[in-house]
Design an enzyme around this catalytic site. Sequence first.
Site, PDB file in Angstrom:
ATOM      1  N   GLU A 161      54.604 -20.336  48.468  1.00 14.44           N
ATOM      2  CA  GLU A 161      54.860 -19.615  47.298  1.00 14.44           C
ATOM      3  C   GLU A 161      55.231 -18.045  47.459  1.00 14.44           C
ATOM      4  OE1 GLU A 161      50.798 -19.922  45.579  1.00 14.44           O
ATOM      5  OE2 GLU A 161      50.964 -22.147  45.474  1.00 14.44           O
ATOM      6  N   GLU A 266      50.732 -31.749  45.617  1.00 11.52           N
ATOM      7  CA  GLU A 266      49.968 -30.969  44.717  1.00 11.52           C
ATOM      8  C   GLU A 266      50.157 -31.830  43.573  1.00 11.52           C
ATOM      9  OE1 GLU A 266      49.418 -26.737  45.252  1.00 11.52           O
ATOM     10  OE2 GLU A 266      50.252 -27.007  47.174  1.00 11.52           O
TER      11      GLU A 266
END
Length: 374
Positions: A161, A266
């Site tokens: 991220e 995820e």
Amino acid sequence: MKCTRRNIVKAGLLGSAFVALPAVARALPGLATKFRDQFYVGTAVSARSLNAPSGAFAATVAHQFNALTAENAMKPALLQPQMGEWRWQDADAIVKFAEQHKMLMHGHTLVWHSQTPDWFFQNKQGEPADKATLYRRQEEYINAVVGRYKGRVHSWDVVNEAEDEGKGWRKSHWYNICGPEFMERAFRLAHAADPKAHLCYNDYNMHLPQKREFLVKLFKDYIKRGVPIHGVGLQGHVGLDYPSLDELEKTIVAMADLGLKVHITELDVDVLPAPWQLASADISTKFEYDKSLNPYVDGLPDAVNEQLSARYVELFKLFIKHQQHIGRVTFWGVGDGDSWKNNFPVPGRTNYPLLFDRNLKPKPAYNALMALKL
Ligand code: G3I
């Protein structure tokens, strides 16, 4: 694609151990068996759940999945909460479980702006650390973690991220102290610590055009300059109606065109009313609880269950279409009861994002995936 050693190497999922499906999965089909010719099917766990006394959680994991990620145990804040104070117990237990059940172990995550302890970014006075200090810590950390699991963890989320919703580099401590080079340095260090490990960048909302473009440009440059990046993890924190399959497909194709292996990481499907315009997986995003945002406390209505099944089916059809580029599809949890989505972005809700219910019973969405024609 069969799970042979040759295919694993071909797929870019490098690792020294031969990876076969767990015996129990061969006897009774589960997700891993169903998609064994397409991609690995993984899940994220905690050591506590794996050790739960009933053994039901561990049995489900071993039966249904052939890849494993630690949901939290391999993050910097959990591995080294204080300088020099290492806590390996949970991560070791998860890696051992993966080995015992011949699962592909994925490491999550080495460099992240979140769940990294404050001391990492500070000097002794509690002021921001300088670049040399942070780089030294980065090197020591990556050497210690990747070195410990060398040859046992097949792949790593090296950086997580680092892009900020189409605004370019996230202005994290990493970026603010070191500049953008912190990222390529992390890849080079991880590669040096375990040259056979498959190294990934992992992020959410990768379907957003600006985010995609920023990362494609960056990875193109990395590849040109020999920065050892091998794969990209598209976090699958999606909803019933977002993102569009079209945008997701564009990102899969764009990354595959660069020669990167694509992993869906995820994966979960939020079924609850959205309190936001643009969905996010940034844990700092929070909205106040309101009853109207939590409509299914007593169970998921059949109609929504059907929508959930249909959504999983359309997502998997897309993944199957691009199976030659996709290495692994990993769910972010096993049963609905343990999902982080019960507390994000609104705390205290009852969500139903996964394939197994709160008693680990397969849901209609599971049956729909198992019934897919391949
Ligand atoms: O371990 C403590 C426990 O001792 C304490 O009693 C409890 C009280 O809140 O908190 C526990 O820690 C929680 C931890 O999960 C373990 O359950 C943290 O509060 C909670 O914030 C943390 O959330 C995790 C989150 O990352 C943190 O960023 C979620 O479980 C985890 O699913 C989530 O995973 C991230 C991925 O790593 C990266 N992509 C986004 C995804 C969702 O944010």
